[in-house]
Design a protein around this motif. Structure first.
Motif, PDB file in Angstrom:
ATOM      1  N   CYS A 190     121.914  51.251  35.298  1.00 52.37           N
ATOM      2  CA  CYS A 190     121.486  51.202  33.861  1.00 52.37           C
ATOM      3  C   CYS A 190     121.827  49.643  33.379  1.00 52.37           C
ATOM      4  CB  CYS A 190     122.427  52.054  33.130  1.00 52.37           C
ATOM      5  SG  CYS A 190     121.986  53.850  33.032  1.00 52.37           S
ATOM      6  N   ALA A 191     122.732  49.240  34.174  1.00 54.21           N
ATOM      7  CA  ALA A 191     123.440  47.872  33.818  1.00 54.21           C
ATOM      8  C   ALA A 191     122.387  46.680  33.966  1.00 54.21           C
ATOM      9  CB  ALA A 191     124.777  47.314  34.867  1.00 54.21           C
ATOM     10  N   PRO A 192     121.885  46.622  35.212  1.00 49.86           N
ATOM     11  CA  PRO A 192     120.667  45.691  35.280  1.00 49.86           C
ATOM     12  C   PRO A 192     119.529  45.868  34.334  1.00 49.86           C
ATOM     13  CG  PRO A 192     120.632  47.119  37.178  1.00 49.86           C
ATOM     14  CD  PRO A 192     121.678  47.421  36.475  1.00 49.86           C
ATOM     15  N   PHE A 193     119.124  46.924  33.814  1.00 48.89           N
ATOM     16  CA  PHE A 193     117.956  47.242  33.033  1.00 48.89           C
ATOM     17  C   PHE A 193     118.341  47.031  31.506  1.00 48.89           C
ATOM     18  CE2 PHE A 193     116.435  50.056  36.523  1.00 48.89           C
ATOM     19  CZ  PHE A 193     115.148  49.489  36.491  1.00 48.89           C
ATOM     20  N   ILE A 194     119.759  47.174  31.144  1.00 41.00           N
ATOM     21  CA  ILE A 194     120.120  46.716  29.926  1.00 41.00           C
ATOM     22  C   ILE A 194     120.015  45.222  29.571  1.00 41.00           C
ATOM     23  CG2 ILE A 194     122.442  46.746  28.510  1.00 41.00           C
ATOM     24  CD1 ILE A 194     122.937  49.501  29.345  1.00 41.00           C
ATOM     25  N   VAL A 201     114.158  40.329  24.880  1.00 36.00           N
ATOM     26  CA  VAL A 201     114.467  40.387  23.248  1.00 36.00           C
ATOM     27  C   VAL A 201     114.585  38.835  23.050  1.00 36.00           C
ATOM     28  CG1 VAL A 201     115.650  40.849  21.448  1.00 36.00           C
ATOM     29  CG2 VAL A 201     115.122  42.643  22.828  1.00 36.00           C
ATOM     30  N   ALA A 202     115.524  38.174  23.860  1.00 33.03           N
ATOM     31  CA  ALA A 202     115.932  36.834  23.487  1.00 33.03           C
ATOM     32  C   ALA A 202     114.596  36.080  23.876  1.00 33.03           C
ATOM     33  CB  ALA A 202     117.013  36.401  24.537  1.00 33.03           C
ATOM     34  N   ARG A 203     113.711  36.260  24.790  1.00 35.92           N
ATOM     35  CA  ARG A 203     112.606  35.411  25.272  1.00 35.92           C
ATOM     36  C   ARG A 203     111.589  35.473  24.350  1.00 35.92           C
ATOM     37  NH1 ARG A 203     112.438  35.293  31.896  1.00 35.92           N
ATOM     38  NH2 ARG A 203     114.658  35.267  32.099  1.00 35.92           N
ATOM     39  N   LEU A 204     111.581  36.785  23.502  1.00 32.09           N
ATOM     40  CA  LEU A 204     110.422  36.946  22.682  1.00 32.09           C
ATOM     41  C   LEU A 204     110.950  36.129  21.591  1.00 32.09           C
ATOM     42  CD1 LEU A 204     109.475  40.767  22.708  1.00 32.09           C
ATOM     43  CD2 LEU A 204     108.052  38.723  23.346  1.00 32.09           C
ATOM     44  N   LEU A 230     118.950  32.906  33.752  1.00 36.70           N
ATOM     45  CA  LEU A 230     119.381  32.309  34.855  1.00 36.70           C
ATOM     46  C   LEU A 230     120.440  33.587  35.367  1.00 36.70           C
ATOM     47  CD1 LEU A 230     119.498  28.479  34.343  1.00 36.70           C
ATOM     48  CD2 LEU A 230     118.023  29.527  35.760  1.00 36.70           C
ATOM     49  N   PHE A 231     121.407  33.857  34.469  1.00 35.96           N
ATOM     50  CA  PHE A 231     122.347  34.668  34.701  1.00 35.96           C
ATOM     51  C   PHE A 231     121.563  36.091  35.304  1.00 35.96           C
ATOM     52  CE2 PHE A 231     124.864  38.606  33.469  1.00 35.96           C
ATOM     53  CZ  PHE A 231     125.953  38.216  34.063  1.00 35.96           C
ATOM     54  N   SER A 232     120.701  36.434  34.541  1.00 41.03           N
ATOM     55  CA  SER A 232     119.835  37.701  34.867  1.00 41.03           C
ATOM     56  C   SER A 232     119.335  37.603  36.351  1.00 41.03           C
ATOM     57  CB  SER A 232     118.769  38.098  33.937  1.00 41.03           C
ATOM     58  OG  SER A 232     119.057  38.061  32.593  1.00 41.03           O
ATOM     59  N   GLU A 233     118.685  36.450  36.670  1.00 40.15           N
ATOM     60  CA  GLU A 233     118.020  36.557  38.137  1.00 40.15           C
ATOM     61  C   GLU A 233     119.117  36.280  39.059  1.00 40.15           C
ATOM     62  OE1 GLU A 233     115.174  36.640  37.498  1.00 40.15           O
ATOM     63  OE2 GLU A 233     114.742  35.867  35.516  1.00 40.15           O
ATOM     64  N   THR A 234     120.241  35.803  39.101  1.00 41.41           N
ATOM     65  CA  THR A 234     121.268  35.813  40.121  1.00 41.41           C
ATOM     66  C   THR A 234     122.160  37.045  39.949  1.00 41.41           C
ATOM     67  OG1 THR A 234     122.729  34.560  38.586  1.00 41.41           O
ATOM     68  CG2 THR A 234     121.344  33.396  40.076  1.00 41.41           C
ATOM     69  N   PHE A 235     122.125  37.787  38.860  1.00 43.57           N
ATOM     70  CA  PHE A 235     122.865  39.159  38.751  1.00 43.57           C
ATOM     71  C   PHE A 235     122.056  40.015  39.554  1.00 43.57           C
ATOM     72  CE2 PHE A 235     123.450  43.176  36.871  1.00 43.57           C
ATOM     73  CZ  PHE A 235     124.908  43.319  36.530  1.00 43.57           C
ATOM     74  N   LEU A 236     120.701  39.941  39.508  1.00 41.58           N
ATOM     75  CA  LEU A 236     119.677  40.927  40.106  1.00 41.58           C
ATOM     76  C   LEU A 236     119.981  40.714  41.711  1.00 41.58           C
ATOM     77  CD1 LEU A 236     116.706  41.272  37.865  1.00 41.58           C
ATOM     78  CD2 LEU A 236     118.442  42.922  38.123  1.00 41.58           C
ATOM     79  N   TYR A 237     119.937  39.335  42.076  1.00 44.28           N
ATOM     80  CA  TYR A 237     120.130  39.076  43.520  1.00 44.28           C
ATOM     81  C   TYR A 237     121.302  39.710  44.258  1.00 44.28           C
ATOM     82  CZ  TYR A 237     121.185  36.586  47.777  1.00 44.28           C
ATOM     83  OH  TYR A 237     121.437  36.084  48.976  1.00 44.28           O
TER      84      TYR A 237
END
Length: 456
Positions: A180-184, A191-194, A25-32
């Motif tokens: 680099c930040a969003p791709f990291i 990794v967490a989802r795997l 959830l954090f990743s999705e909104t970070f990218l927005y």
């Protein structure tokens, strides 16, 4: 009995699954929000477009993101509720986010920029719906307030931290280093989802049934036998499902709360960077840092407010939050309006930053209240008819409603705020949002739940 996978105990633990869902959830909104402070640079420097087009293109880009996320949500939810496996949809959503982010980063034309945002929007919608469904599948009902309070803290942190990180990195390290930040972050998410093993990935009937009461999901998922006369209701699908849910006035109030919060946040994204550049001559770094004023108080107070909701319900904390939000929004419009002691200089900066910090402290009272209320009401519906939402429950469709509502606010917020700023002023825009906040406070006081979940 087959051997358990490596690290099964911690990979399937509630704590790790909740961590994975919240990280997503954090990743999705970070990218927005990541492109917000650097969008003017992308449009004016990289794409060589005239500055006079920056405001309306910013509005159009953020509006289109909300539109595609909103339009795709019901379709995603329909298919997500057909399976009990959350990992595959989460991984597909992550792949879409990575693709869209890459297109946005390398954009060499306007159409490629819009295409990347469209892919980000659809993938982000999927991540939001399945992420929240995963979260609620693994939370016991008495802890819903704390869990959702924490989750919504990270959701808002993503929206706010994205612009902050982008502004800092672009000014200090340059354009490509910033990406680099969003791709990291996406790599960590992948990794967490795997690693995550959901409760339905490797299921032992004997052990799961024995622990079903202890590990009961937030939204009950009891499945009746066709021969059971007492549980003979059938699954509501399509228009019937949404008609039943949306005819409840408590849910309408919840969605109004969610819509208004999204309207404010997306309106800030569309107007704050240009407004601050105009009145204070700020660049990407200070514009990115100003969003820190909302992030830090919200991160600290989010779990506390969740704890409060678990004990006193939603009505009073949420109403107080919206009542306080109204004057604080008006404070943001004071710098640059010609008031004697609030000039364009240091006094104006102090007032503006103080207003942002105060809004950040109040935001946890209203943030997530709509989602909390929606879950409480639908929990009541399923408690009365356990098979109402089908064999796999209806959590994905329930969260598609929140996704549609949130993205409707994200779509209309830039249009609404941008139009008022263009026609009148930033001060007029925030005053209008303040008046609307008082109207939402009235609806929350009238219709939100005042009972705590344990009593329900």
């Amino acid at each position: 009995m087959s051997a358990q996978p490596w690290g099964y105990r911690w990979r399937s633990s509630q704590a790790f699954i909740v961590f994975t869902a919240v990280l997503g959830l954090f990743s999705e909104t970070f990218l927005y929000g990541f492109i917000v402070p650097i969008l003017s640079y992308m449009l004016e420097d990289r794409l060589q477009l005239p500055p006079s087009q920056t405001q309306w293109l910013t509005t159009a880009l953020l509006t289109s993101h909300g539109f595609f996320a909103m339009a795709s949500a019901p379709i995603i939810a329909h298919f997500a509720d057909k399976t009990s496996d959350r990992k595959v949809p989460l991984l597909l959503a992550l792949a879409g986010c990575a693709t869209g982010t890459l297109l946005v980063a390398i954009c060499s034309s306007l159409w490629l920029l819009f295409l990347g945002r469209m892919i980000q929007a659809v993938a982000g919608s999927a991540g939001w719906i399945v992420g929240f469904a995963t979260l609620t599948d693994n939370i016991r009902s008495e802890h819903v307030g704390k869990a959702l309070g924490t989750a919504m803290s990270f959701v808002t942190a993503g929206v706010i931290m994205g612009p902050m990180v982008a502004g800092v990195l672009v000014q200090l390290l340059g354009y490509w280093a910033a990406w680099c930040a969003p791709f990291i972050l996406l790599g960590m998410d992948f990794v967490a989802r795997l690693l995550m093993i959901g409760k339905n990935d490797t299921q032992s009937e004997s052990s799961e049934d024995a622990a079903s009461d202890e590990n009961e999901a937030l939204l009950p998922r009891k499945v009746s036998s066709p021969s059971d006369p007492e549980q003979g209701c059938t699954e509501l699908t399509g228009p019937g499902f949404y008609r039943i849910v949306l005819c409840d006035i408590r849910i309408i109030a919840a969605l109004l709360n969610l819509f208004m919060f999204s309207l404010i946040i997306s309106g800030f994204d569309a107007t704050l960077p240009l407004h601050l550049r105009k009145i204070f001559n700020w660049g990407p770094l200070p514009i990115g840092m100003i969003f820190l004023g909302i992030q830090v108080p919200g991160m600290i107070l989010g779990p506390v407010v969740g704890w409060l909701r678990d004990r006193v319900g939603l009505r009073y904390p949420t109403t107080v939050g919206w009542v306080l939000m109204a004057p604080l929004l008006c404070v943001l419009g004071m710098p640059g309006t010609g008031i004697d002691w609030i000039s364009y200089g240091d006094n104006g900066k102090v007032v503006f930053i103080g207003g942002m910090i105060a809004i950040g402290a109040v935001a946890p009272l209203v943030r997530g209240a709509g989602t909390f209320q929606l879950i409480a009401v639908t929990n009541d519906l399923q408690a009365e008819k356990p098979t109402l939402f089908g064999p796999h429950g209806g959590s994905s469709r329930i969260f598609s409603i929140t996704e549609v509502t949130f993205n409707m606010g994200a779509m209309l917020g830039p249009l609404f705020s941008g139009a008022i700023v263009e026609e009148f002023s930033f001060s007029t825009m925030v005053r209008t949002l303040g008046i609307l906040s008082l109207a939402v406070a009235l609806a929350c006081f009238r219709y939100l739940s005042k009972e705590c979940p344990k009593r329900r």
